[in-house]
Design an enzyme around this catalytic site. Sequence first.
Site, PDB file in Angstrom:
ATOM      1  N   GLY A  61       0.790  -1.228   0.000  1.00 45.21           N
ATOM      2  CA  GLY A  61       0.000   0.000   0.000  1.00 45.21           C
ATOM      3  C   GLY A  61       0.818   1.272   0.000  1.00 45.21           C
ATOM      4  CD  GLU A  63       1.980  -0.607  -3.885  1.00 49.09           C
ATOM      5  OE1 GLU A  63       1.295   0.257  -3.269  1.00 49.09           O
ATOM      6  OE2 GLU A  63       1.814  -1.823  -3.736  1.00 49.09           O
ATOM      7  CE  LYS A  64      -1.065   6.187  -6.487  1.00 49.67           C
ATOM      8  NZ  LYS A  64      -2.375   6.873  -6.511  1.00 49.67           N
ATOM      9  CB  ALA A  65       6.147   5.928  -0.245  1.00 45.93           C
ATOM     10  CG  ASN A  67      12.433   6.845   0.377  1.00 48.60           C
ATOM     11  OD1 ASN A  67      13.011   7.382  -0.564  1.00 48.60           O
ATOM     12  ND2 ASN A  67      12.259   7.438   1.538  1.00 48.60           N
ATOM     13  CB  VAL A  69      10.734  -1.907   0.454  1.00 43.88           C
ATOM     14  CG1 VAL A  69      11.480  -3.157   0.930  1.00 43.88           C
ATOM     15  CG2 VAL A  69      10.985  -0.745   1.418  1.00 43.88           C
ATOM     16  CG  ASP A 177       6.382   6.565   9.713  1.00 45.88           C
ATOM     17  OD1 ASP A 177       5.401   6.658  10.473  1.00 45.88           O
ATOM     18  OD2 ASP A 177       6.285   6.566   8.483  1.00 45.88           O
TER      19      ASP A 177
END
Length: 488
Positions: A61, A63-65, A67, A69, A177
């Site tokens: 959820g 994917e638009k960040a 960074n 992984v 975070d």
Amino acid sequence: MGCLQSKTAHLASPDKEAPLPEEAADLSNNQDEVPPFREFSLAELRAATNGFSTDFIVSEGREKAPNHVYRGKLKNNRLVAVKRFSRLSWPDPHQFVTEASGVGKVRHKKLINLIGCCAEGEERLLVAEYMPNGTLSKHLFHWEKQPLPWEMRVRVAYYIAQVLDHCNAQNHKIYHDLNAYRILFDEDGDPRLSSLGLMKNSRDGKSYSTNLAYTPPEFMRTGRVIPESVIYSYGTVLLDLLSGKHIPPSHALDLIRGKNLSLLLDSSLEGQYTNEDAMELVELSSKCLQYEAKDRPDIKFVLSAVAPLQKQKEVASHALVGLLKTQAALPTMLSSLGKACARMDLSAVHDILLKTGYKDEEGAENELSFQEWTQQVQDMLNTKKFGDIAFRDKDFKNAIDYYSKLVSMMSVPSGTVFVRRALAYLMVDQAELALRDAMQAQVCLPEWPTAFYMQALALSKLGMESDAQDMLNDGASFEAKKQNSWRT
């Protein structure tokens, strides 16, 4: 037979680079052992992630960040998670490596340990252990078969408190975070905390990317993270565990003050806990979520509060969660071809298939001798000859063309031809087509170990590790069956 509904991976041939000395040394290590922290080359990590394919992004959820992984596999077959920072997040490569090296020294069995980094050109990447069983977020909010049981939720709270206490002792008191995405489950179903949170997202960037409603108040006021901020975030994780859904801390505190616990606690857990245990965890979350940092408990207090709530310590985590424990070990009865497929050594597979030829396929070589000699038969013989020559000479694109023509001409399909074309497809980065051909080879020869091993190789290239392991096991079983028939 149609191909599986999955995306074709863009594969890098593993015979292009020799392993680095450190990686070669790691080949002898047990996969359960954490290798020492080291620097990776960008080429290694690009190959491990199939060119940073979007198919390999595993941040649930997110994917638009900036960074991402990725899931990756190193040449020694070790699965890893690779965090790729946005461009120029860390302009100074030396600072990045220094920060990563410091985190890489922290080791704990309940931490997803950092095993390497890369600072090459504008790329900044971290490499950590890979967790195959998903995030806490998935098990809490997106479960399919059963909700996460109460006892497992308590175990998550305890294990994470343990590892935070250890990080404090190692002088890593800041965790950025902390949330349900940062907690993942390993092959045994044990919850573990990602070491990636011990580093900021950038040299001067934000420490929090979650909804502002879950951000510590002092960070909102000053933009600074302090050790007490970690306790606040731990309190939000306790809320997630208690409720099974996202409840903003302010709303949760209103429910606690109004003693409306029925609206706070996950209704699917009814009957799994005592009221006393639930109240203990609710009160602890309330303490952690105090507005003033000085009013929050320290991690030692948190650990001592959660420890007595565990009532089923002897039950394995995978049993509590309802997971099948992952088989880490390869089958013991693997032929040289099986071993080459398990380690994804395409050059070795090619050599073995050349030596084996068509001998495993009764009648394939002389099928044409029983047919009426026609020009069509001559064309088939020539097509097979040219395909075999191209395969031998590693001219894989032409081998695919000739074998494809041959398949359309032959009245009885050849498993060997399908297997050879499967390897040729892998050599030109078309893993899905390779899987289709390996499956067709199994249709031709249902108990042929080679067909199963080639399916395992293609599945590994597509990142389907569990299915690949099953195919290796099946191939080994038929290998053993064949050996036993020879002895009798």
